[in-house]
Design a protein around this motif. Structure first.
Motif, PDB file in Angstrom:
ATOM      1  N   THR A   1      -7.352   2.703  -5.144  1.00 17.50           N
ATOM      2  CA  THR A   1      -6.367   3.779  -5.124  1.00 17.50           C
ATOM      3  C   THR A   1      -5.405   3.531  -3.966  1.00 17.50           C
ATOM      4  OG1 THR A   1      -7.624   5.179  -3.602  1.00 17.50           O
ATOM      5  CG2 THR A   1      -8.086   5.427  -5.984  1.00 17.50           C
ATOM      6  N   GLN A   2      -4.310   4.248  -3.975  1.00 19.26           N
ATOM      7  CA  GLN A   2      -3.369   4.113  -2.864  1.00 19.26           C
ATOM      8  C   GLN A   2      -4.021   4.553  -1.555  1.00 19.26           C
ATOM      9  OE1 GLN A   2       0.260   6.454  -2.845  1.00 19.26           O
ATOM     10  NE2 GLN A   2       1.302   4.820  -1.729  1.00 19.26           N
TER      11      GLN A   2
ATOM     12  N   ILE B   1     -10.461  -1.298  -9.014  1.00 19.33           N
ATOM     13  CA  ILE B   1      -9.043  -0.989  -8.869  1.00 19.33           C
ATOM     14  C   ILE B   1      -8.938  -0.001  -7.703  1.00 19.33           C
ATOM     15  CG2 ILE B   1      -6.973  -0.031  -9.949  1.00 19.33           C
ATOM     16  CD1 ILE B   1      -7.992  -2.616 -11.269  1.00 19.33           C
TER      17      ILE B   1
ATOM     18  N   ASN C   1       4.143   1.163  -7.609  1.00 24.14           N
ATOM     19  CA  ASN C   1       3.488  -0.083  -8.006  1.00 24.14           C
ATOM     20  C   ASN C   1       1.990   0.007  -7.727  1.00 24.14           C
ATOM     21  OD1 ASN C   1       2.789  -2.672  -8.682  1.00 24.14           O
ATOM     22  ND2 ASN C   1       3.797  -3.630  -6.941  1.00 24.14           N
ATOM     23  N   SER C   2       1.262   0.698  -8.574  1.00 29.27           N
ATOM     24  CA  SER C   2      -0.177   0.849  -8.353  1.00 29.27           C
ATOM     25  C   SER C   2      -0.918  -0.484  -8.448  1.00 29.27           C
ATOM     26  CB  SER C   2      -0.766   1.857  -9.341  1.00 29.27           C
ATOM     27  OG  SER C   2      -0.577   1.425 -10.669  1.00 29.27           O
ATOM     28  N   ASP C   3      -0.357  -1.474  -9.135  1.00 24.81           N
ATOM     29  CA  ASP C   3      -0.987  -2.795  -9.181  1.00 24.81           C
ATOM     30  C   ASP C   3      -1.031  -3.427  -7.792  1.00 24.81           C
ATOM     31  OD1 ASP C   3      -1.316  -2.587 -11.925  1.00 24.81           O
ATOM     32  OD2 ASP C   3       0.520  -3.690 -12.373  1.00 24.81           O
ATOM     33  N   GLY C   4      -0.089  -3.088  -6.947  1.00 28.02           N
ATOM     34  CA  GLY C   4      -0.017  -3.657  -5.601  1.00 28.02           C
ATOM     35  C   GLY C   4      -1.045  -3.104  -4.647  1.00 28.02           C
ATOM     36  N   TRP C   5      -1.631  -1.964  -4.960  1.00 26.86           N
ATOM     37  CA  TRP C   5      -2.594  -1.365  -4.041  1.00 26.86           C
ATOM     38  C   TRP C   5      -3.826  -2.246  -3.861  1.00 26.86           C
ATOM     39  CZ3 TRP C   5      -2.185   3.918  -6.918  1.00 26.86           C
ATOM     40  CH2 TRP C   5      -0.936   4.494  -6.671  1.00 26.86           C
ATOM     41  N   THR C   6      -4.339  -2.787  -4.938  1.00 31.26           N
ATOM     42  CA  THR C   6      -5.494  -3.678  -4.831  1.00 31.26           C
ATOM     43  C   THR C   6      -5.103  -4.965  -4.112  1.00 31.26           C
ATOM     44  OG1 THR C   6      -6.516  -2.717  -6.802  1.00 31.26           O
ATOM     45  CG2 THR C   6      -7.260  -4.918  -6.169  1.00 31.26           C
ATOM     46  N   THR C   7      -3.939  -5.491  -4.416  1.00 28.26           N
ATOM     47  CA  THR C   7      -3.460  -6.702  -3.750  1.00 28.26           C
ATOM     48  C   THR C   7      -3.295  -6.473  -2.254  1.00 28.26           C
ATOM     49  OG1 THR C   7      -2.311  -7.355  -5.764  1.00 28.26           O
ATOM     50  CG2 THR C   7      -1.603  -8.423  -3.725  1.00 28.26           C
TER      51      THR C   7
ATOM     52  N   ASP D   1     -10.590  -8.964  -4.763  1.00 22.72           N
ATOM     53  CA  ASP D   1     -10.321 -10.288  -5.333  1.00 22.72           C
ATOM     54  C   ASP D   1     -11.239 -10.676  -6.485  1.00 22.72           C
ATOM     55  OD1 ASP D   1      -8.317 -10.574  -3.469  1.00 22.72           O
ATOM     56  OD2 ASP D   1      -9.352 -12.083  -2.266  1.00 22.72           O
TER      57      ASP D   1
ATOM     58  N   SER E   1       0.815  -1.218   0.000  1.00 24.15           N
ATOM     59  CA  SER E   1       0.000   0.000   0.000  1.00 24.15           C
ATOM     60  C   SER E   1       0.845   1.263   0.000  1.00 24.15           C
ATOM     61  CB  SER E   1      -0.964   0.005   1.187  1.00 24.15           C
ATOM     62  OG  SER E   1      -0.256   0.049   2.413  1.00 24.15           O
TER      63      SER E   1
END
Length: 121
Positions: A97-98, A95, A11-17, A90, A6
């Motif tokens: 946001t941070q 998507i 790495n904006s892809d990691g925010w959802t993860t 999941d 977070s």
């Protein structure tokens, strides 16, 4: 992991993860409390071998072991809200946001800190 993902600006892809990780940090901590810190413990094996949804079972066991009914409901509602966010992360095309990811990570930390206090863990 939720904190690392977070807070990563690049790495904006990691925010959802990270939302997934935030919820599971709470879920795994609840399992630990029930197995290791509860007055009447429930083994990890028994927690995993329930007929009903294990997440619902674990959350209800935690709620039922908190003496104050208003506190118990508030904790349960916070857990369920974080779970809802995890389901969005999941299984939905959402998507995050941070800011949303950081909010979920801070909420997970707050829930865990409340549970530590309530269970004196």
């Amino acid at each position: 992991m939720a904190r690392l993902l977070s807070q990563d600006q690049k790495n904006s892809d990691g925010w959802t993860t990270s939302v997934h990780c935030s919820y599971y940090a709470v879920f795994q901590y609840m399992k630990y409390l029930l197995a290791e810190k509860a007055a009447i413990p429930i083994s990890y094996e028994d927690q995993d071998n329930q007929d009903e949804d294990s997440h619902k079972y674990i959350t209800n066991e935690i709620k039922d072991r908190i003496n104050n009914i208003n506190t118990a409901r508030a904790i349960r509602d916070r857990i369920l809200n974080l779970k809802h966010r995890r389901v969005e992360a999941d299984y939905k095309p959402k998507i995050f946001t941070q800011e949303e990811a950081l909010d979920c990570q801070m909420e997970a930390d707050a829930i865990i800190n409340n549970l530590k206090r309530l269970f004196r863990a």
